[in-house]
Each structure stands twice: as C-alpha cells, then as structure tokens.
Design an enzyme around this catalytic site. Structure first.
Site, short mmCIF file in Angstrom:
data_model
loop_
_atom_site.label_atom_id
_atom_site.label_comp_id
_atom_site.label_asym_id
_atom_site.label_seq_id
_atom_site.Cartn_x
_atom_site.Cartn_y
_atom_site.Cartn_z
N ASP A 8 0.86 -1.18 0.00
CA ASP A 8 0.00 0.00 0.00
C ASP A 8 0.90 1.23 0.00
OD1 ASP A 8 -2.32 1.64 0.31
OD2 ASP A 8 -1.99 1.72 2.47
N SER A 9 0.29 2.39 -0.20
CA SER A 9 1.05 3.63 -0.12
C SER A 9 1.55 3.90 1.29
CB SER A 9 0.18 4.81 -0.58
OG SER A 9 -0.93 4.96 0.28
N TYR A 40 -0.76 8.53 -2.32
CA TYR A 40 -0.82 8.29 -3.76
C TYR A 40 -1.94 9.10 -4.43
CZ TYR A 40 2.23 4.09 -3.83
OH TYR A 40 3.28 3.22 -3.79
N GLY A 41 -2.91 9.55 -3.66
CA GLY A 41 -4.14 10.10 -4.21
C GLY A 41 -3.98 11.18 -5.26
N CYS A 71 -4.47 -1.20 -1.94
CA CYS A 71 -4.59 0.25 -2.09
C CYS A 71 -5.54 0.51 -3.25
CB CYS A 71 -3.22 0.86 -2.37
SG CYS A 71 -3.23 2.62 -2.75
N ASN A 72 -6.63 1.22 -2.98
CA ASN A 72 -7.60 1.48 -4.04
C ASN A 72 -7.00 2.32 -5.17
OD1 ASN A 72 -9.16 1.10 -1.40
ND2 ASN A 72 -10.76 0.88 -2.93
N CYS A 197 -10.81 3.67 0.50
CA CYS A 197 -9.36 3.73 0.69
C CYS A 197 -9.04 2.84 1.86
CB CYS A 197 -8.91 5.17 0.96
SG CYS A 197 -7.18 5.34 1.47
N THR A 198 -7.97 2.05 1.76
CA THR A 198 -7.68 1.08 2.81
C THR A 198 -7.20 1.73 4.11
OG1 THR A 198 -5.46 0.73 1.89
CG2 THR A 198 -7.20 -0.80 1.20
N HIS A 199 -6.82 3.00 4.07
CA HIS A 199 -6.50 3.71 5.31
C HIS A 199 -7.76 3.96 6.14
CE1 HIS A 199 -2.67 4.67 3.34
NE2 HIS A 199 -2.22 5.06 4.51
#
Length: 268
Positions: A8-9, A40-41, A71-72, A197-199
């Site tokens: 992921d980021s 990353y967005g 990570c989406n 978003c995975t966060h």
C-alpha cells in the site's frame, strides 16, 4: 520462501492484512509500506505504476508468489499494467534475483458500491475515497454497473490518510477532520458509506461516532471492502494450490520511517 505479498502507499493496507490473516492464520506474509511516497491520491498514474513495479520486483525477490495491491488508488492506476507485465501467459515476465522465471497473480481492491446499493434504505450511498480513486475508470465502471437505481454522493477523505499515517485515529483532531468530509454525505441523505481507501477503516470508530452525532435519528452503515478481498484471495490461492499453512510470519518493509507501521501491526 512462498509468501503472500501485500503493499500500500502506507499503513492502510494493514486493514486488508488484518482480514486476510483471520482467514489464513498460518501463512507467511511480506508487507511493504511505500510511505516515502504517500499519499498516492494526487500522484499521476505513471508515478504510481512505476512505484508498483519496483515494489513488485522487491516482493518477488523475497519470495512472494501472490500479491495483494491493498490500495484502491494503486489498484485503479497500476493493476492492469502489473497483470500484463507479470501475469499474462504471453507477457514479458521479469527474471527474479535467483534466476527463476515465474508469474504472479495480483488481487486488487474493488469499490464496494454494489453491496452499499443493496442495503441502503434511503436510496443514497456515500463514497469516501481519494481523488485518484474517484476519477479512475475502475470506480466509474463499478458505479455505472451497480448504482443505477441509487443516488451516489462522493467526497474525498481530506486529511484521512495523513491521520492514519501519523497514528492519530481518535480524538478531537480526528473527529473534526472526519466531520468535514462525512457531513456533506449525511446531509445528502446517505445512510451507507463506502470506505474507498484502505486507510479509512482505521478511522471507522471515529466515523461511526461522528455520524451518530450528526444524524442520531439515522443508523449509518459503514462498508469496508477488505473482508471481500480476503475471501477472493482464498479463492485464487485455492485454485492455484498455493495455500501452505506452514506457520505465521510477517516481514515488514517501508520506503520511509517504519515506526508507525511496526506499532500498528502489533496492535492488529
């Protein structure tokens, strides 16, 4: 060593790892946080794809035989390229450091619009995501296929990733940041919020608290896509006969400081 690679980021992908480990507790894992390049967005597709290539090469060199793009934004920007370059039978397959030639499967994140559309009672669903995810073809295609009969309202989770990366997921600062992004969704009538978003699952407790304050008369459903991703991973690993059950281990790596990554992984 055969391992499940997850990247992921930043630390957000640990929300996906958490669900995977529930179903596969006896596997070996390697996790990479690209926090030196996070978030990353707002980055370009080309930048994200190049980072995904580098991380994939690193994970393959360490023995990963399947990789979860947890990570989406990275899924939207890079997974098609990764599959073409590393997975397709007629594609260029990179040589690993030990000289072995191999292919690897990739599991990505799927925007959870379909289940949200199925359970909403108000007919309005909210989607919280990064700018990169919301403008991606993958998200737009999913919304077009599964949200024809509902209203979809979207908002960028402004500051969400930064909160999680700093380990601040509860308290006044987190609540005020969350309120700014979810209030427009609730004002529009949403009773279901998709975490794109995975966060964001690490802020679920705060999101639920703020939502209950803003709309005490309406229960808000929060949808985390990670459990569905974990189930899909098992299906793929079963089909490829690569479930090992040889004992749990987790190898953590980061492109920047790893202190928050280590701390959060210990609290899962």
């Amino acid at each position: 060593m055969d391992m499940i690679g997850i990247f992921d980021s930043g630390v957000g992908g640990l929300s996906v790892f958490r669900e995977i480990r529930k179903l596969l507790p006896e596997e070996k894992y390697i996790y990479f946080s690209d926090n030196a390049y996070c978030p990353y967005g707002e980055k370009s597709r080309e930048q994200i794809t190049e980072r995904a290539r580098k991380i994939t090469d690193f994970m393959l060199s360490k023995g990963a035989d399947i990789i979860v793009v947890a990570c989406n934004t990275a899924t939207a920007a890079a997974i098609k390229t990764l599959r073409e370059e590393y997975s397709q039978p007629n594609s260029h397959v990179r040589e690993l450091t030990d000289g072995k030639m191999d292919r690897v499967s990739f599991i990505g994140m799927e925007p959870a619009v379909k289940p949200a559309a199925a359970i909403t009672k108000t007919g309005t669903i909210g989607v919280l995501a990064t700018a990169g995810t919301l403008k991606a073809d993958k998200y737009r295609d999913t919304k077009g296929r599964h949200a024809e009969d509902v209203t979809v309202v979207e908002h960028i989770g402004k500051g969400f990733v930064e909160l999680v990366e700093s380990g601040n997921t509860t308290g006044p600062k987190a609540e005020s940041t969350v309120m700014e992004s979810i209030e427009p969704l609730l004002d529009a009538g949403a009773d279901t919020i998709v975490l794109g978003c995975t966060h964001y699952p690490f802020l679920k407790e705060t999101i639920e608290k703020v939502a209950s304050q803003l709309t005490p008369e309406r229960h808000i459903f929060i949808i985390d896509p990670a459990p569905a991703v974990a189930k899909h991973l098992i299906d793929i690993m079963t089909a490829e006969n690569i479930i090992k059950r040889e004992g749990f281990s987790l190898s953590l790596h980061a492109s920047g400081d790893d202190s928050v990554l280590v701390k959060m992984s210990e609290n899962l």
